[in-house]
Design an enzyme around this catalytic site. Structure first.
Site, PDB file in Angstrom:
ATOM      1  CB  SER A  97      -0.981   0.116   1.256  1.00 44.98           C
ATOM      2  OG  SER A  97      -1.924   0.880   0.967  1.00 44.98           O
ATOM      3  CG  ASP A 226      -6.879  -3.036  -2.965  1.00 45.88           C
ATOM      4  OD1 ASP A 226      -7.707  -2.222  -2.250  1.00 45.88           O
ATOM      5  OD2 ASP A 226      -5.767  -3.087  -2.704  1.00 45.88           O
ATOM      6  CG  HIS A 255      -5.596  -2.459   0.711  1.00 46.26           C
ATOM      7  ND1 HIS A 255      -4.905  -2.257  -0.484  1.00 46.26           N
ATOM      8  CD2 HIS A 255      -5.122  -1.779   1.599  1.00 46.26           C
ATOM      9  CE1 HIS A 255      -4.091  -1.181  -0.097  1.00 46.26           C
ATOM     10  NE2 HIS A 255      -3.972  -0.886   1.145  1.00 46.26           N
TER      11      HIS A 255
END
Length: 275
Positions: A97, A226, A255
């Site tokens: 991320s 996601d 995610h």
């Protein structure tokens, strides 16, 4: 606090943990978590012959809640300070991320003289926010809503956000309460100012030029479901910008796939690191 710290140029103390022996793998965590979010990968790789190192980004976890440099350049330079302090070489850099953006900016600013491979998991590059040049992005109002959540009842915001982060809001999802609780615990350790300012860093930073500088084997991993960093505006674009990138996409994965699909992610990570 147990573990190690290094001091950056502006006096920020960066906490890190360093386990195992062997080829070095570093981990850059997502927002607003800390190094502990990587425990499932670190412990596995340490048992399989690797030295694994993960730090708490400035403002997060056990590192100093710094008032300044809460941006991608600051994060990348902190990581460079850690690499230099430990004299790390032939490193495989793994970022999830926001941490994927940190890896990209590190490579852009500091090169790959210390780096052998890179792995971007659910990563934010090339750029998240919608604009005339990135019409597939998320509207700025999405990120303004996150900012409002952090500035307001952030404890409840994190509890709600965790459900989308791990896909617990999907029909038939099997996400343990423990995973959701851990997200809240780690998030609440992040300074409010640091969490707030990091939102701009992960959503508005353009990593397009950074990705074009990658000259090492790179693996792009992403969940196809996601809800935080949509795959078509991130991984698919990044893979086209990075020369020779390998791609692994996970149908139905959220995610936070490093937790919900830990065993499969670990196996794919190990195969790439050994390859």
């Amino acid at each position: 606090m147990t573990g190690n710290t290094i001091s950056t140029k502006d006096g920020t103390q960066i906490y890190y943990k360093d386990w195992g022996e062997g080829p070095v793998v570093t981990f850059s965590h997502g927002w607003p978590l800390n190094a502990d979010a990587w425990d499932g990968q670190m412990h596995f790789l340490a048992r399989n012959g690797f030295r694994v190192i993960a730090h708490d980004r400035r403002g997060h976890g056990r590192s100093t809640q710094s008032s300044s440099n809460n941006d991608m350049n600051g994060y990348a330079d902190d990581l460079a300070t850690l690499f230099d302090a430990l004299d790390l070489k032939s490193v495989a850099m793994v970022g999830h991320s926001t941490g994927g953006g940190e890896v990209a900016r590190y490579i852009s600013r500091h090169g790959t003289k210390r780096v052998a491979k890179a792995v971007l998991i659910g990563a934010v590059p090339p750029i998240m926010v919608k604009s005339a040049t990135n019409p597939e992005g998320l509207p700025i109002e999405v990120f303004d809503g996150i900012r409002a959540g952090i500035a307001g009842d952030r404890s409840q915001f994190y509890k709600d956000f965790a459900k989308a982060f791990y896909g617990a809001n999907r029909p038939g999802a099997k996400v343990s309460q423990g995973i959701l609780d851990a997200f809240w615990l780690w998030s609440m350790q992040c300074g409010q100012k640091n969490a707030y300012e990091c939102i701009k860093a992960f959503s508005e930073t353009d990593f397009t030029a950074d990705l074009k500088k990658f000259d090492i084997p790179t693996l792009v991993m992403h969940g196809e479901d996601d809800q935080i960093v949509p795959i078509h505006d991130s991984a698919k674009k990044s893979a086209r910008l990075i020369k020779g990138a390998k791609e692994i996409y996970y149908p139905g994965a959220p995610h936070g796939l490093t937790a919900t699909m830990q065993d499969r992610v670990n196996a794919d990570l190990l195969a790439f690191l050994r390859g």
